[in-house]
Design an enzyme around this catalytic site. Structure first.
Site, PDB file in Angstrom:
ATOM      1  N   CYS A 120       0.804  -1.226   0.000  1.00  0.00           N
ATOM      2  CA  CYS A 120       0.000   0.000   0.000  1.00  0.00           C
ATOM      3  C   CYS A 120       0.836   1.275   0.000  1.00  0.00           C
ATOM      4  O   CYS A 120       0.344   2.339  -0.374  1.00  0.00           O
ATOM      5  CB  CYS A 120      -0.934   0.023   1.213  1.00  0.00           C
ATOM      6  SG  CYS A 120      -2.068  -1.368   1.278  1.00  0.00           S
ATOM      7  N   TYR A 213     -17.047   9.545   4.860  1.00  0.00           N
ATOM      8  CA  TYR A 213     -17.945   9.746   3.723  1.00  0.00           C
ATOM      9  C   TYR A 213     -18.487  11.169   3.683  1.00  0.00           C
ATOM     10  O   TYR A 213     -18.527  11.810   2.618  1.00  0.00           O
ATOM     11  CB  TYR A 213     -19.108   8.753   3.778  1.00  0.00           C
ATOM     12  CG  TYR A 213     -18.807   7.437   3.112  1.00  0.00           C
ATOM     13  CD1 TYR A 213     -18.858   7.302   1.725  1.00  0.00           C
ATOM     14  CD2 TYR A 213     -18.479   6.304   3.859  1.00  0.00           C
ATOM     15  CE1 TYR A 213     -18.587   6.088   1.108  1.00  0.00           C
ATOM     16  CE2 TYR A 213     -18.192   5.092   3.249  1.00  0.00           C
ATOM     17  CZ  TYR A 213     -18.254   4.993   1.870  1.00  0.00           C
ATOM     18  OH  TYR A 213     -17.976   3.800   1.255  1.00  0.00           O
ATOM     19  N   LYS A 257     -27.695   1.954   6.736  1.00  0.00           N
ATOM     20  CA  LYS A 257     -27.340   0.531   6.821  1.00  0.00           C
ATOM     21  C   LYS A 257     -25.974   0.268   7.454  1.00  0.00           C
ATOM     22  O   LYS A 257     -25.663  -0.871   7.796  1.00  0.00           O
ATOM     23  CB  LYS A 257     -27.374  -0.096   5.420  1.00  0.00           C
ATOM     24  CG  LYS A 257     -28.781  -0.251   4.850  1.00  0.00           C
ATOM     25  CD  LYS A 257     -28.733  -1.017   3.536  1.00  0.00           C
ATOM     26  CE  LYS A 257     -30.149  -1.252   3.000  1.00  0.00           C
ATOM     27  NZ  LYS A 257     -30.127  -2.013   1.723  1.00  0.00           N
ATOM     28  N   SER A 277     -11.791   0.234   3.694  1.00  0.00           N
ATOM     29  CA  SER A 277     -11.657   0.832   2.369  1.00  0.00           C
ATOM     30  C   SER A 277     -12.144  -0.148   1.306  1.00  0.00           C
ATOM     31  O   SER A 277     -12.285  -1.342   1.552  1.00  0.00           O
ATOM     32  CB  SER A 277     -10.194   1.201   2.108  1.00  0.00           C
ATOM     33  OG  SER A 277      -9.373   0.054   2.127  1.00  0.00           O
ATOM     34  N   CYS A 406       0.356   2.819   6.068  1.00  0.00           N
ATOM     35  CA  CYS A 406       0.848   1.501   6.482  1.00  0.00           C
ATOM     36  C   CYS A 406       0.870   0.576   5.273  1.00  0.00           C
ATOM     37  O   CYS A 406       0.203   0.823   4.267  1.00  0.00           O
ATOM     38  CB  CYS A 406      -0.041   0.918   7.580  1.00  0.00           C
ATOM     39  SG  CYS A 406      -1.788   0.797   7.141  1.00  0.00           S
TER      40      CYS A 406
END
Length: 420
Positions: A120, A213, A257, A277, A406
């Site tokens: 990553c 979000y 939800k 993610s 990370c």
């Protein structure tokens, strides 16, 4: 041995030493490290898994970002002598993905290319390694960044005798990116382990995801991402061309939800599809120059690279590795956390961001202020470069920003920049 024989050998040694010192002067022209500047920084929109960008390969996405970064810098293609791009999932991408990207972008055939895989952290590590090359005087102008098309990663069938009763296909995404090799389990289990060790609740992770979000949605509505996004024209096998100009994942959320979703990795776990993610596609690129390059090409830099640092720990504890890298980074720069105006800490999981905010004692109002990977998406080879790109465009002049990410295997990379 006679006195004259010994004297002859000593004289010969001095002679060779003098020659060697001459070579040393030839190959060590830089007496101090060069400053490195960010001249442009762009990214493609982040596409959802098997979504709008799925028809575009990783090298093609890299080419789009690379071409746009050079155009934004306002320099000829031939000025970029070398390119480093991160890509984790190279299976099926064909030979030398970065070489493909730069040639597709129209750079000369003499341009050198290296593809970097630090999981990553690949995108930011590419920027760090390019900066090192510039600091040492090997180049004046370089491009760096990252690219990934998780939608195009193939399934693998391992070589060997085909067993009776069928074959096993391995999902390349899981096999080469999302599996902890040392414990043979999904990286999500590592996030669960960190959550348990640090007492991070399911509710905290859900609330963080909702915040991510909402922040990214608000940023998108305000046009904040437009400063960094370059459009991608997609030519599907059927139908008309489509131009993608916005991140695809941000508004694909049902807030009602989130808190009712079942855990993904452990029956009694806390990590869900919503507070982790998403698999994604995208690319990001920056143009880096030394002071000599900036002066010669008469460009106006956006930011400067101050320093960078890596750190490593137990592979299962990879989520907290940024909290080990950042103190090294700050110590090298001779500053404290309070001197940093903006933090971009990759949201591989909500638990990752929460854990590092706690360990580093950061002000959450300075961390991922426009959302992060939970809401925007996490194209693994691109993400580190996206963090740097976002800092470049959103810091105010004189402010410092840190990007930290990370990576699987129990490590992290971090970089400190200053807006000019």
């Amino acid at each position: 041995m006679s006195f004259y024989a010994i004297a002859g050998r000593v004289t010969k040694c001095f002679h060779y030493a003098k020659i060697w010192r001459g070579f040393g002067r030839q190959f060590s022209q830089v007496s101090s490290l060069n400053e490195v500047f960010v001249v442009s920084a762009v990214r493609t929109p982040v596409g959802s898994f098997l979504g709008s960008l799925a028809p575009v390969s990783a090298p093609q996405l890299g080419a789009i970002a690379l071409k746009a970064a050079i155009e934004k810098a306002g320099i000829p293609n031939e000025e970029v002598k070398e390119v480093y791009l991160g890509q984790v999932l190279q299976g099926g991408s064909k030979q030398s993905p970065t070489r493909q990207a730069l040639l597709f972008a129209g750079l000369p055939q003499s341009t050198e290319a290296t593809t970097i895989n630090k999981v990553c952290a690949s995108g930011v590590k590419s920027i760090m390694m390019a900066s090192q090359s510039l600091m040492c005087g090997h180049q004046e102008v370089m491009a760096a960044g990252g690219m990934e098309s998780m939608s195009n990663v193939p399934y693998y069938m391992l070589r060997g005798d085909m067993a009776y009763g069928g074959i096993t296909l391995h999902d390349g995404i899981l096999y080469d990116s999302l599996t902890d090799v040392y414990n043979n389990f999904h990286m999500g289990i590592c996030a669960e382990t960190t959550a348990k060790k640090m007492g991070i609740s399911r509710e905290e992770q859900d609330e963080y995801a909702i915040m991510s979000y909402k922040r990214s949605q608000e940023a998108a509505k305000k046009g904040i991402f437009k400063k960094e996004i370059v459009p991608v024209t997609v030519k599907p096998k059927r139908g008309k061309e489509v131009t993608v100009t916005e991140d695809e994942e941000i508004f694909k959320v049902n807030f009602e939800k989130i808190k009712s979703l079942k855990p993904v990795f452990q029956k009694d776990g806390t990590v869900t599809a919503a507070n982790a993610s998403t698999l994604s596609d995208g690319a990001s690129a920056v143009i880096l120059m030394t002071k000599a390059g900036v002066d010669r090409l008469k460009v106006t830099p956006l930011a400067r690279i101050i320093t960078f640092a890596d750190a490593a720990t137990d592979p299962v504890d990879f989520p907290i590795a940024p909290a080990l890298a950042v103190p090294r980074l700050l110590k090298q720069a001779g500053i404290e956390a309070k001197d940093v105006a903006m933090w971009e800490i990759n949201e591989a999981f909500s638990a990752v961001a929460i854990a590092n905010v706690r360990k580093l004692d950061l002000d959450i109002n300075k961390v991922n202020i426009n959302g992060g990977a939970v809401s925007i998406g996490h194209p693994v080879g691109m993400s580190g470069a996206r963090l740097v790109t976002h800092l470049v465009h959103n810091l105010k002049p004189g402010e410092k920003g840190v990007a930290a990410i990370c990576n699987g295997g129990g490590a992290a990379s971090s970089i400190l920049i200053e807006k000019l």
